[in-house]
Design a protein around this motif. Sequence first.
Motif, PDB file in Angstrom:
ATOM      1  N   LEU A 107       2.857  -6.029   8.939  1.00 20.53           N
ATOM      2  CA  LEU A 107       3.567  -5.119   8.049  1.00 20.53           C
ATOM      3  C   LEU A 107       2.583  -4.110   7.491  1.00 20.53           C
ATOM      4  CD1 LEU A 107       3.987  -6.488   4.487  1.00 20.53           C
ATOM      5  CD2 LEU A 107       3.039  -7.987   6.219  1.00 20.53           C
ATOM      6  N   LEU A 108       3.120  -2.979   7.047  1.00 22.70           N
ATOM      7  CA  LEU A 108       2.324  -2.007   6.306  1.00 22.70           C
ATOM      8  C   LEU A 108       2.495  -2.333   4.833  1.00 22.70           C
ATOM      9  CD1 LEU A 108       3.123   1.302   8.228  1.00 22.70           C
ATOM     10  CD2 LEU A 108       1.111  -0.169   8.451  1.00 22.70           C
ATOM     11  N   GLY A 109       1.380  -2.575   4.154  1.00 23.17           N
ATOM     12  CA  GLY A 109       1.419  -3.154   2.810  1.00 23.17           C
ATOM     13  C   GLY A 109       2.130  -2.298   1.774  1.00 23.17           C
ATOM     14  N   PRO A 110       3.159  -2.864   1.131  1.00 21.09           N
ATOM     15  CA  PRO A 110       3.784  -2.196  -0.012  1.00 21.09           C
ATOM     16  C   PRO A 110       3.082  -2.550  -1.314  1.00 21.09           C
ATOM     17  CG  PRO A 110       5.043  -4.139   0.564  1.00 21.09           C
ATOM     18  CD  PRO A 110       3.870  -4.098   1.514  1.00 21.09           C
ATOM     19  N   TYR A 135      -9.558  -4.372  -8.098  1.00 24.02           N
ATOM     20  CA  TYR A 135      -8.556  -3.317  -7.894  1.00 24.02           C
ATOM     21  C   TYR A 135      -8.892  -2.494  -6.665  1.00 24.02           C
ATOM     22  CZ  TYR A 135     -11.583   0.528  -9.652  1.00 24.02           C
ATOM     23  OH  TYR A 135     -12.564   1.461  -9.825  1.00 24.02           O
ATOM     24  N   GLN A 136      -7.896  -1.753  -6.223  1.00 22.64           N
ATOM     25  CA  GLN A 136      -8.089  -0.799  -5.137  1.00 22.64           C
ATOM     26  C   GLN A 136      -7.213   0.422  -5.387  1.00 22.64           C
ATOM     27  OE1 GLN A 136      -6.835  -2.359  -1.332  1.00 22.64           O
ATOM     28  NE2 GLN A 136      -4.877  -3.045  -2.115  1.00 22.64           N
ATOM     29  N   ILE A 137      -7.616   1.535  -4.814  1.00 25.17           N
ATOM     30  CA  ILE A 137      -6.789   2.751  -4.799  1.00 25.17           C
ATOM     31  C   ILE A 137      -6.530   3.032  -3.335  1.00 25.17           C
ATOM     32  CG2 ILE A 137      -6.665   5.190  -5.366  1.00 25.17           C
ATOM     33  CD1 ILE A 137      -8.554   4.645  -7.713  1.00 25.17           C
ATOM     34  N   GLN A 138      -5.274   2.858  -2.940  1.00 33.65           N
ATOM     35  CA  GLN A 138      -4.990   2.774  -1.508  1.00 33.65           C
ATOM     36  C   GLN A 138      -3.609   3.318  -1.195  1.00 33.65           C
ATOM     37  OE1 GLN A 138      -3.373  -0.636   0.285  1.00 33.65           O
ATOM     38  NE2 GLN A 138      -5.169  -1.053   1.535  1.00 33.65           N
ATOM     39  N   THR A 139      -3.415   3.736   0.047  1.00 31.96           N
ATOM     40  CA  THR A 139      -2.100   4.185   0.503  1.00 31.96           C
ATOM     41  C   THR A 139      -1.200   2.980   0.739  1.00 31.96           C
ATOM     42  OG1 THR A 139      -3.078   6.125   1.548  1.00 31.96           O
ATOM     43  CG2 THR A 139      -0.875   5.507   2.255  1.00 31.96           C
ATOM     44  N   LYS A 140       0.032   3.068   0.218  1.00 32.73           N
ATOM     45  CA  LYS A 140       1.034   2.018   0.386  1.00 32.73           C
ATOM     46  C   LYS A 140       2.221   2.573   1.178  1.00 32.73           C
ATOM     47  CE  LYS A 140      -1.225  -0.581  -2.636  1.00 32.73           C
ATOM     48  NZ  LYS A 140      -1.962  -1.786  -2.264  1.00 32.73           N
ATOM     49  N   TYR A 141       3.051   1.647   1.649  1.00 36.10           N
ATOM     50  CA  TYR A 141       4.161   2.044   2.514  1.00 36.10           C
ATOM     51  C   TYR A 141       5.434   1.292   2.140  1.00 36.10           C
ATOM     52  CZ  TYR A 141       0.253   3.800   5.234  1.00 36.10           C
ATOM     53  OH  TYR A 141      -0.881   4.453   5.619  1.00 36.10           O
ATOM     54  N   ARG A 142       6.506   2.041   1.928  1.00 34.72           N
ATOM     55  CA  ARG A 142       7.817   1.442   1.710  1.00 34.72           C
ATOM     56  C   ARG A 142       8.856   2.294   2.420  1.00 34.72           C
ATOM     57  NH1 ARG A 142       7.066   0.060  -4.743  1.00 34.72           N
ATOM     58  NH2 ARG A 142       5.336  -1.400  -4.432  1.00 34.72           N
ATOM     59  N   ASP A 143       9.708   1.644   3.159  1.00 34.85           N
ATOM     60  CA  ASP A 143      10.718   2.356   3.948  1.00 34.85           C
ATOM     61  C   ASP A 143      11.900   2.700   3.054  1.00 34.85           C
ATOM     62  OD1 ASP A 143      12.182   3.497   5.913  1.00 34.85           O
ATOM     63  OD2 ASP A 143      12.432   1.709   7.137  1.00 34.85           O
ATOM     64  N   GLU A 144      11.721   3.711   2.216  1.00 38.56           N
ATOM     65  CA  GLU A 144      12.784   4.146   1.317  1.00 38.56           C
ATOM     66  C   GLU A 144      14.000   4.590   2.132  1.00 38.56           C
ATOM     67  OE1 GLU A 144      13.009   4.130  -1.877  1.00 38.56           O
ATOM     68  OE2 GLU A 144      10.955   3.809  -2.593  1.00 38.56           O
ATOM     69  N   GLU A 145      15.158   4.118   1.711  1.00 38.21           N
ATOM     70  CA  GLU A 145      16.382   4.497   2.430  1.00 38.21           C
ATOM     71  C   GLU A 145      16.656   5.991   2.294  1.00 38.21           C
ATOM     72  OE1 GLU A 145      21.135   3.268   2.629  1.00 38.21           O
ATOM     73  OE2 GLU A 145      19.822   2.438   1.082  1.00 38.21           O
ATOM     74  N   ARG A 146      16.409   6.510   1.087  1.00 34.11           N
ATOM     75  CA  ARG A 146      16.652   7.928   0.843  1.00 34.11           C
ATOM     76  C   ARG A 146      15.436   8.537   0.141  1.00 34.11           C
ATOM     77  NH1 ARG A 146      21.560   5.508   0.063  1.00 34.11           N
ATOM     78  NH2 ARG A 146      21.017   5.023  -2.105  1.00 34.11           N
ATOM     79  N   PRO A 147      14.353   8.808   0.885  1.00 33.22           N
ATOM     80  CA  PRO A 147      13.214   9.458   0.238  1.00 33.22           C
ATOM     81  C   PRO A 147      13.647  10.818  -0.291  1.00 33.22           C
ATOM     82  CG  PRO A 147      12.976   9.476   2.637  1.00 33.22           C
ATOM     83  CD  PRO A 147      14.134   8.594   2.331  1.00 33.22           C
ATOM     84  N   ARG A 148      13.174  11.151  -1.497  1.00 30.84           N
ATOM     85  CA  ARG A 148      13.623  12.397  -2.107  1.00 30.84           C
ATOM     86  C   ARG A 148      12.552  12.907  -3.066  1.00 30.84           C
ATOM     87  NH1 ARG A 148      15.079  11.614  -7.329  1.00 30.84           N
ATOM     88  NH2 ARG A 148      16.152  13.614  -7.383  1.00 30.84           N
ATOM     89  N   ALA A 149      12.773  14.121  -3.530  1.00 32.56           N
ATOM     90  CA  ALA A 149      11.933  14.717  -4.567  1.00 32.56           C
ATOM     91  C   ALA A 149      10.476  14.838  -4.139  1.00 32.56           C
ATOM     92  CB  ALA A 149      12.057  13.936  -5.875  1.00 32.56           C
ATOM     93  N   GLY A 150      10.237  15.109  -2.855  1.00 32.35           N
ATOM     94  CA  GLY A 150       8.870  15.308  -2.398  1.00 32.35           C
ATOM     95  C   GLY A 150       8.038  14.054  -2.535  1.00 32.35           C
ATOM     96  N   ILE A 151       6.911  14.170  -3.234  1.00 34.60           N
ATOM     97  CA  ILE A 151       5.999  13.028  -3.363  1.00 34.60           C
ATOM     98  C   ILE A 151       6.389  12.105  -4.509  1.00 34.60           C
ATOM     99  CG2 ILE A 151       4.053  14.180  -2.263  1.00 34.60           C
ATOM    100  CD1 ILE A 151       2.952  14.757  -5.060  1.00 34.60           C
ATOM    101  N   ARG A 155       7.775   7.577   1.424  1.00 38.16           N
ATOM    102  CA  ARG A 155       7.569   6.360   2.208  1.00 38.16           C
ATOM    103  C   ARG A 155       6.095   5.991   2.293  1.00 38.16           C
ATOM    104  NH1 ARG A 155      11.916   7.994   6.942  1.00 38.16           N
ATOM    105  NH2 ARG A 155      13.720   7.012   5.953  1.00 38.16           N
ATOM    106  N   GLU A 156       5.246   6.960   2.062  1.00 41.55           N
ATOM    107  CA  GLU A 156       3.804   6.738   2.031  1.00 41.55           C
ATOM    108  C   GLU A 156       3.297   7.318   0.721  1.00 41.55           C
ATOM    109  OE1 GLU A 156       0.932   7.599   5.490  1.00 41.55           O
ATOM    110  OE2 GLU A 156       0.660   9.297   4.146  1.00 41.55           O
ATOM    111  N   PHE A 157       2.516   6.551  -0.024  1.00 37.35           N
ATOM    112  CA  PHE A 157       2.069   7.013  -1.326  1.00 37.35           C
ATOM    113  C   PHE A 157       0.769   6.302  -1.704  1.00 37.35           C
ATOM    114  CE2 PHE A 157       5.083   3.589  -1.658  1.00 37.35           C
ATOM    115  CZ  PHE A 157       4.518   2.685  -2.547  1.00 37.35           C
ATOM    116  N   VAL A 158       0.034   6.919  -2.631  1.00 32.15           N
ATOM    117  CA  VAL A 158      -1.231   6.347  -3.089  1.00 32.15           C
ATOM    118  C   VAL A 158      -0.993   5.622  -4.406  1.00 32.15           C
ATOM    119  CG1 VAL A 158      -3.613   6.810  -3.775  1.00 32.15           C
ATOM    120  CG2 VAL A 158      -2.539   8.173  -1.955  1.00 32.15           C
ATOM    121  N   MET A 159      -1.470   4.405  -4.477  1.00 27.98           N
ATOM    122  CA  MET A 159      -1.277   3.585  -5.666  1.00 27.98           C
ATOM    123  C   MET A 159      -2.584   2.883  -6.023  1.00 27.98           C
ATOM    124  SD  MET A 159       1.710   0.753  -6.335  1.00 27.98           S
ATOM    125  CE  MET A 159       0.923  -0.799  -6.005  1.00 27.98           C
ATOM    126  N   LYS A 160      -2.797   2.729  -7.323  1.00 32.21           N
ATOM    127  CA  LYS A 160      -3.855   1.838  -7.793  1.00 32.21           C
ATOM    128  C   LYS A 160      -3.188   0.509  -8.103  1.00 32.21           C
ATOM    129  CE  LYS A 160      -4.584   0.487 -11.520  1.00 32.21           C
ATOM    130  NZ  LYS A 160      -4.299  -0.831 -12.178  1.00 32.21           N
TER     131      LYS A 160
END
Length: 584
Positions: A107-110, A135-151, A155-160
């Motif tokens: 899986l791609l880590g959420p 801690y880490q600052i890393q790209t995460k992945y979630r298969d949003e059904e309706r991605p919206r509002a740009g960033i 479905r791909e985002f940076v999270m601490k």
Amino acid sequence: MITRLSHLFLRTLRDDPADAEVPSHKLLVRAGYVRRVAPGVYSWLPLGLRVLRKIENVVREEMDGIGAQEISLPALLPREPYETTKRWTEYGDSLFRLQDRKKGDYLLGPTHEELFALTVKGEYSSYKDLPVILYQIQTKYRDEERPRAGILRGREFVMKDSYSFDLDEDGLKASYNAHRDAYRRMFDRLGVRYVIVSATSGAMGGSASEEFLADSPVGEDTYVICRESGYAANVEAVVTPAPPEIPIEGQAPAQVYETPGTPTIATLVEWANSAVAEQFGRPVTAADTLKNVMVKLQHPDGKSEIVGIGIPGDREVDDKRLGAALEPAEVALLTEEDFRANPFLVKGYIGPKALADNGVRYLVDPRVVSGTAWITGADESGKHVVGLVAGRDFTPDGTIEAAEVRDGDPSPDGRGVLHAARGIEIGHIFQLGYKYTDAFEVDVLGENGKPVRLTMGSYGVGVSRMVAVLAEQMHDEKGLRWPREVAPFDVHVVIANKDEAARAGAEQVAAELDSAGLEVLLDDRTASPGVKFKDAELLGMPQVLVIGRGWADGKVELRDRFAETSEEIAADQAVQAVLAKVRG
């Protein structure tokens, strides 16, 4: 080093992108900070990446400040740890699943609770090693059904994400509070307007949980706040104050009535006011009715279950509250096929009796306390029962927080009323407890020589989302307005005249600003002054120094984009004036 606009990888747009709905999405694309690659997937261009990195640095400094240590785990993760915690299925369709060439599942880590727990288990064995925060600052992945509002929702985002490991509950609370304080410093430095609200833990598990929500009308999270007491909570976490129980003795027996043509609450109330209002001694309202909503649960183990949800008829079911209350099961309304398969469920006339007789679990709103009398379905088409008393005529299987929360509802702390607002989640902190350390048996040898099971906390910050949040909160009709802490450059020097003396003067001022340690963006293009001014407003650097016609008279213009002020100053004082603004 001076960055020249003539060389910068940048194209600004005059028109909003067709798919943009919110200001941050429009402006970040128009200003050339990000570019769409696919739904919910964006590239970071030079200006956007500078903002992102500066936010990362603020986050990193505050995490380091509480003794946290940065590591980096893979985003591509094996299935097995997530099977152990059941999150391989609990995450549902939002998980990106894939196979390697040998048909191994990945899986791609959420989020990384499992991997952090296993990492600590593999490295630490003694109580002397604890406590620890990683801690880490890393790209995460979630298969949003309706991605919206740009960033804002991609479905791909940076999270601490950080995780604390402690020997006992007191240690966990200390780690939790350290993160809470660090987050407040972090968001204060970024200049974001936010509120801290009580929240639910969801698929993360655990007990204590709070969200940091950025105030925004485009936010997808609804929260409530009591202005009298300061209480604030995500709507999913609001606990409904239960009214006092009512004595059952002496209440009239329940009675079934013919109520043809009353499949809705509105038609039922109309009938009741014409037929049984005398029993109430007042007009009947929707709050006197008990609405029974049937849902189907799909549990992580594959089993399905039909459940009845009883709420006062003047309320609607809040899907988010319902989903949060029934996690980790997936919730759906019954279909026509489900009703045909269960003929005891008479649409529009469902009552508690048929549910009890057929072994269907029945959960009710906290307002349905013992002794309250209701008008509800009699389990026959065209029939309702009046005066059905909770605790006498039916006994629910439990309570559920599924009804909508409204403006004016009493605050759970009893010190005022609730008011609704909208926000964007920028941080979430959890006291996870033992969910993951139990799953992987993360023990160390205690001071007494016996194994000690570690307790765990989880703490997230939406780093890439913060770029959009700041753009949402800090823009005007002209463009972006970055705070100093995260602006791509400290000062934007605009050459607004083709005069060679002014151009040479701008180069000199830019060089002096650079030597003073400022990050300088120099607009040395041959474009017209009007184009340059529009781009300066759109790009949003906090200080804009305009060098044009006034240079010959020893004058320049200093514009404060963030404060929206402008002043004419002596050219030989320009560097000092900018430094005072940037460092003041």
